[in-house]
Write a protein that holds these residues in place. Structure first.
Motif, PDB file in Angstrom:
ATOM      1  N   ILE A 457      -2.291   2.892 -10.686  1.00  0.00           N
ATOM      2  CA  ILE A 457      -1.732   2.999  -9.672  1.00  0.00           C
ATOM      3  C   ILE A 457      -0.869   4.146  -9.176  1.00  0.00           C
ATOM      4  O   ILE A 457      -0.996   4.392  -7.962  1.00  0.00           O
ATOM      5  N   PHE A 458      -0.327   4.866 -10.274  1.00  0.00           N
ATOM      6  CA  PHE A 458       0.567   5.952 -10.388  1.00  0.00           C
ATOM      7  C   PHE A 458      -0.070   7.266  -9.907  1.00  0.00           C
ATOM      8  O   PHE A 458       0.281   7.781  -8.699  1.00  0.00           O
ATOM      9  N   SER A 459      -1.400   7.276 -10.676  1.00  0.00           N
ATOM     10  CA  SER A 459      -2.512   8.403 -10.175  1.00  0.00           C
ATOM     11  C   SER A 459      -2.568   8.523  -8.583  1.00  0.00           C
ATOM     12  O   SER A 459      -2.680   8.982  -7.615  1.00  0.00           O
ATOM     13  N   TYR A 460      -3.115   7.216  -8.395  1.00  0.00           N
ATOM     14  CA  TYR A 460      -4.044   6.691  -6.883  1.00  0.00           C
ATOM     15  C   TYR A 460      -2.751   7.267  -5.671  1.00  0.00           C
ATOM     16  O   TYR A 460      -2.486   8.542  -5.014  1.00  0.00           O
ATOM     17  N   ILE A 461      -1.150   6.284  -5.848  1.00  0.00           N
ATOM     18  CA  ILE A 461      -0.050   6.790  -5.393  1.00  0.00           C
ATOM     19  C   ILE A 461      -0.006   8.421  -5.073  1.00  0.00           C
ATOM     20  O   ILE A 461       0.306   9.276  -3.855  1.00  0.00           O
ATOM     21  N   SER A 462       0.638   9.100  -6.161  1.00  0.00           N
ATOM     22  CA  SER A 462       0.526  10.490  -6.730  1.00  0.00           C
ATOM     23  C   SER A 462      -0.052  11.115  -5.850  1.00  0.00           C
ATOM     24  O   SER A 462      -0.027  12.323  -5.119  1.00  0.00           O
ATOM     25  N   LYS A 463      -1.368  11.015  -5.856  1.00  0.00           N
ATOM     26  CA  LYS A 463      -2.892  11.930  -5.276  1.00  0.00           C
ATOM     27  C   LYS A 463      -2.545  11.750  -3.715  1.00  0.00           C
ATOM     28  O   LYS A 463      -3.160  12.303  -2.770  1.00  0.00           O
ATOM     29  N   ASN A 464      -2.714  10.784  -3.010  1.00  0.00           N
ATOM     30  CA  ASN A 464      -2.844  10.387  -1.361  1.00  0.00           C
ATOM     31  C   ASN A 464      -1.085  10.836  -0.521  1.00  0.00           C
ATOM     32  O   ASN A 464      -1.289  10.391   0.487  1.00  0.00           O
ATOM     33  N   ILE A 465       0.256  11.477  -1.758  1.00  0.00           N
ATOM     34  CA  ILE A 465       1.154  11.398  -0.583  1.00  0.00           C
ATOM     35  C   ILE A 465       1.999  12.367  -1.232  1.00  0.00           C
ATOM     36  O   ILE A 465       1.427  13.053  -2.444  1.00  0.00           O
ATOM     37  N   ASN A 466       2.238  13.093  -0.206  1.00  0.00           N
ATOM     38  CA  ASN A 466       3.292  14.974  -0.320  1.00  0.00           C
ATOM     39  C   ASN A 466       4.013  14.547  -1.894  1.00  0.00           C
ATOM     40  O   ASN A 466       4.570  14.507  -2.006  1.00  0.00           O
ATOM     41  N   PRO A 467       3.081  15.793  -2.667  1.00  0.00           N
ATOM     42  CA  PRO A 467       4.412  16.023  -3.697  1.00  0.00           C
ATOM     43  C   PRO A 467       5.527  16.373  -3.374  1.00  0.00           C
ATOM     44  O   PRO A 467       5.916  17.061  -2.824  1.00  0.00           O
ATOM     45  N   GLY A 468       6.980  15.807  -4.467  1.00  0.00           N
ATOM     46  CA  GLY A 468       7.590  16.357  -4.349  1.00  0.00           C
ATOM     47  C   GLY A 468       8.444  15.310  -5.658  1.00  0.00           C
ATOM     48  O   GLY A 468       7.979  14.026  -6.646  1.00  0.00           O
ATOM     49  N   PHE A 469       9.931  15.205  -5.546  1.00  0.00           N
ATOM     50  CA  PHE A 469      10.949  14.176  -6.056  1.00  0.00           C
ATOM     51  C   PHE A 469      10.230  12.617  -5.177  1.00  0.00           C
ATOM     52  O   PHE A 469      10.234  11.756  -5.946  1.00  0.00           O
ATOM     53  N   VAL A 470      10.773  12.638  -4.111  1.00  0.00           N
ATOM     54  CA  VAL A 470      10.473  11.548  -3.629  1.00  0.00           C
ATOM     55  C   VAL A 470       8.955  10.503  -3.885  1.00  0.00           C
ATOM     56  O   VAL A 470       9.006   9.554  -4.366  1.00  0.00           O
ATOM     57  N   SER A 471       8.276  11.209  -3.420  1.00  0.00           N
ATOM     58  CA  SER A 471       6.356  11.574  -4.394  1.00  0.00           C
ATOM     59  C   SER A 471       6.612  10.714  -5.339  1.00  0.00           C
ATOM     60  O   SER A 471       6.373   9.398  -6.040  1.00  0.00           O
ATOM     61  N   ASP A 472       7.190  10.998  -6.454  1.00  0.00           N
ATOM     62  CA  ASP A 472       7.425  11.103  -8.047  1.00  0.00           C
ATOM     63  C   ASP A 472       8.334   9.416  -8.312  1.00  0.00           C
ATOM     64  O   ASP A 472       7.855   8.608  -8.751  1.00  0.00           O
ATOM     65  N   VAL A 473       9.373   9.113  -7.793  1.00  0.00           N
ATOM     66  CA  VAL A 473       9.803   7.544  -7.073  1.00  0.00           C
ATOM     67  C   VAL A 473       9.204   6.409  -6.577  1.00  0.00           C
ATOM     68  O   VAL A 473       9.208   5.944  -7.620  1.00  0.00           O
ATOM     69  N   ILE A 474       8.653   7.276  -6.166  1.00  0.00           N
ATOM     70  CA  ILE A 474       7.657   5.932  -5.213  1.00  0.00           C
ATOM     71  C   ILE A 474       6.662   5.560  -5.585  1.00  0.00           C
ATOM     72  O   ILE A 474       6.701   4.234  -6.160  1.00  0.00           O
ATOM     73  N   SER A 475       5.945   6.532  -5.997  1.00  0.00           N
ATOM     74  CA  SER A 475       4.255   6.592  -7.724  1.00  0.00           C
ATOM     75  C   SER A 475       5.111   5.696  -8.660  1.00  0.00           C
ATOM     76  O   SER A 475       4.689   4.216  -8.842  1.00  0.00           O
ATOM     77  N   LEU A 476       6.082   5.457  -9.332  1.00  0.00           N
ATOM     78  CA  LEU A 476       6.468   5.671  -9.899  1.00  0.00           C
ATOM     79  C   LEU A 476       7.354   3.716  -9.865  1.00  0.00           C
ATOM     80  O   LEU A 476       6.817   3.226 -10.418  1.00  0.00           O
ATOM     81  N   GLY A 477       7.614   4.099  -8.486  1.00  0.00           N
ATOM     82  CA  GLY A 477       8.587   2.749  -9.121  1.00  0.00           C
ATOM     83  C   GLY A 477       7.646   1.062  -9.058  1.00  0.00           C
ATOM     84  O   GLY A 477       7.151   0.008  -8.759  1.00  0.00           O
ATOM     85  N   PHE A 478       6.140   1.872  -8.028  1.00  0.00           N
ATOM     86  CA  PHE A 478       5.869   0.772  -8.116  1.00  0.00           C
ATOM     87  C   PHE A 478       4.486   0.610  -8.799  1.00  0.00           C
ATOM     88  O   PHE A 478       3.780  -0.237  -9.386  1.00  0.00           O
ATOM     89  N   SER A 479       4.486   1.845  -9.772  1.00  0.00           N
ATOM     90  CA  SER A 479       3.031   1.359 -10.542  1.00  0.00           C
ATOM     91  C   SER A 479       3.617   0.885 -11.783  1.00  0.00           C
ATOM     92  O   SER A 479       3.382  -0.411 -13.034  1.00  0.00           O
ATOM     93  N   VAL A 480       5.098   0.762 -12.188  1.00  0.00           N
ATOM     94  CA  VAL A 480       6.695   0.163 -12.997  1.00  0.00           C
ATOM     95  C   VAL A 480       6.784  -1.644 -11.981  1.00  0.00           C
ATOM     96  O   VAL A 480       6.591  -2.998 -12.735  1.00  0.00           O
ATOM     97  N   GLY A 481       6.941  -1.439 -11.263  1.00  0.00           N
ATOM     98  CA  GLY A 481       6.814  -2.832 -10.610  1.00  0.00           C
ATOM     99  C   GLY A 481       5.544  -3.890 -10.522  1.00  0.00           C
ATOM    100  O   GLY A 481       6.121  -5.049 -11.163  1.00  0.00           O
ATOM    101  N   ILE A 482       4.462  -3.276  -9.921  1.00  0.00           N
ATOM    102  CA  ILE A 482       3.130  -3.815 -10.477  1.00  0.00           C
ATOM    103  C   ILE A 482       3.046  -4.410 -11.732  1.00  0.00           C
ATOM    104  O   ILE A 482       2.892  -4.991 -11.814  1.00  0.00           O
TER     105      ILE A 482
END
Length: 512
Positions: A457-482
């Motif tokens: 999930i982290f890899s998939y989200i990271s590749k499909n949204i613009n890189p940066g701090f917000v991207s990391d927070v969203i990717s990390l949040g979803f991957s941890v939550g799920i």
């Protein structure tokens, strides 16, 4: 829902708030000073008084609970309070003496903790340490107040002490940027004083009354001193491990020392949240069960405590190994904390976190021994573990560098756990330990599936949204939550009994 479960849940919620604020403190420190000289000097100087006296302080708090219960049962509340006051006054004098001696011999003391320091960083660390050494007095008294409040079934206030501590340090960091680094050092001394002062009014409300009298002939003190020395050694091995790691790390560069400090803070966040909060509630109960000579209930509580910790810690280990880099990047990488610092800190965090289960279960077993008034067994096992850790450190640092230091501590931790397991089985006989292995196996399977899902999930989200701090927070949040949902769904279908206790804790807090 039992009173113990409610107390543990309440303490866990308070600890979450305190430790989230603590993480923010580390973010501010990392952004302000990164892993440069001041960060390394501060990390070392701050750890010295903690290692010097938190060992004795923790031992006192651990020994105070069964001793207070015993004296109260035999001679009443007033007798137990007289014993506590004698202890408070003795510890104050001992701490003051340690601080004065330490202030005189500060440089050789610093060299013990940081063998590789020379020149400017050595001078800076010595100056920082000389100031912070006097915090030993507050550390010692805070431990006694914590033990007293836990005896009185007040677990909330000891859990809250980190909040005023952290607020004072955050303010000190900001002020130090404009008014000099020593604002941070004196601010830290004041913050440590708050850990003690914050608890005093609540201890008073629970019946504590201070008296200047010292009774050196107090039989309780004599008995406690006999009990406490092995406890000091038993608890001290953990602090000694940290000291050895940092001392050897200082030979690899100041950035490595600072990175160990940051990784250790993240590690302590998990330990305080899921281990210390549970043990703080369970230990007084274990001690009181043995006063009542209820060995069946003692074994049951011991086993259930281990199982709950396993259910909570195993997925954290897997999650930290899989997502260590983005976790450190989101939490710390800003200001003077670089991407290279992130990689080093993440590598240390991965290896350290693998060992947290060994430390947690070993701590539960150690509390069991202390409740049985057996402090020699934890001491012996701890000494063996520290010798193994030193040997592994010296072996691994030559071909693995800083990673070898972290790995040595982790391996030594699991060897120590095995020693504790066989000792406990010999001491109390069968405590249905097969149930513990079953729960561990189910948790490991569920956590492994969770880890695969979280990484994908982290890899998939990271590749499909613009890189940066917000991207990391969203990717990390979803991957941890799920990942959390996946883990607990699998555990639920595995029919792990202790999950009910955890669900009850959560339901209780949500209703409130």
């Amino acid at each position: 829902m039992s009173k113990v479960a409610k107390a543990a849940a309440g303490l866990m919620v308070v600890t979450i708030l305190s430790k989230i604020l603590g993480l923010f403190r580390e973010q501010v420190l990392a952004a302000a000073y990164g892993t440069q000289m001041y960060a390394a000097a501060y990390s070392t100087a701050n750890s010295i008084p903690i290692v010097l006296f938190s060992v004795i302080g923790s031992a006192i708090a651990t020994s105070l609970i069964p001793m207070y219960n015993k004296l109260r049962e035999e001679s009443g509340e007033r007798r137990a309070l007289e014993f506590t006051n004698t202890l408070v006054n003795l510890i104050t004098l001992i701490c003051l003496a340690i601080a004065i001696v330490g202030a005189i011999f500060t440089e050789p003391l610093v060299k013990l903790f940081a063998a590789g320091y020379t020149g400017e960083i050595l001078k800076t660390t010595v100056n920082f340490t000389r100031i912070l050494l006097f915090s030993i007095i507050f550390i010692g008294l805070a431990n006694i107040m914590t033990g007293f409040l836990q005896i009185k079934n007040n677990f909330l206030i000891p859990g809250l002490v980190g909040i005023p501590y952290t607020i004072v340090i955050i303010l000190s960091i900001y002020l130090s940027l404009n008014h000099g680094i020593y604002v941070l050092i004196y601010g830290t001394l004041i913050a440590l004083a708050f850990k003690f002062l914050f608890q005093v009014p609540f201890a008073y409300k629970k019946g504590y009354r201070y008296s200047l009298k010292i009774n050196l002939k107090d039989e309780g003190i004599k008995e406690m001193m006999i009990l406490i020395m092995p406890v000091v050694i038993g608890i001290g091995v953990g602090q000694l491990n940290t000291m050895i790691d940092r001392s050897l790390a200082s030979t690899l560069g100041t950035n490595i020392v600072a990175s160990f400090g940051y990784a250790n803070k993240l590690y302590e966040f998990v330990q305080a949240l899921f281990v210390t909060s549970i043990l703080s509630v369970m230990y007084p109960k274990l001690a009181s069960l043995l006063v009542k000579d209820d060995m069946i209930a003692f074994k049951f509580s011991l086993r259930k405590t281990m199982n709950v910790i396993i259910i909570l810690i195993v997925p954290i280990i897997v999650g930290a190994v899989v997502l260590a880099v983005p976790i450190v990047r989101v939490l710390l990488q800003r200001g003077k904390f670089t991407y290279e610092d992130t990689l080093i800190t993440a590598n240390i965090l991965k290896i350290y976190t693998v060992g947290i289960l060994a430390v947690a279960i070993r701590d539960v077993m150690a509390r069991g021994f202390y409740s049985l008034h057996d402090s020699k067994t934890p001491m012996t096992n701890g000494v063996i573990a520290i010798v193994i850790n030193i040997l592994l450190n010296l072996m691994f640092i030559n071909f693995m560098g800083y990673k070898g230091l972290a790995l040595a501590s982790t391996i030594a931790g699991y060897i120590g756990l095995l020693l504790f397991y066989f000792s406990l089985k010999k001491k109390i006989g069968n405590f249905e330990q097969k149930e513990i292995f079953v729960v561990f196996t189910k948790s490991l399977i569920a956590a492994s599936i969770m880890g695969i899902c979280s990484k994908f999930i982290f890899s998939y989200i990271s590749k499909n949204i613009n890189p940066g701090f917000v991207s990391d927070v969203i990717s990390l949040g979803f991957s941890v939550g799920i990942g959390v949902v996946v883990y607990f769904v699998i555990i639920y279908f595995f029919k792990v009994e202790e999950l009910t206790s955890i669900i009850d804790m959560v339901k209780s807090k949500l209703k409130k």
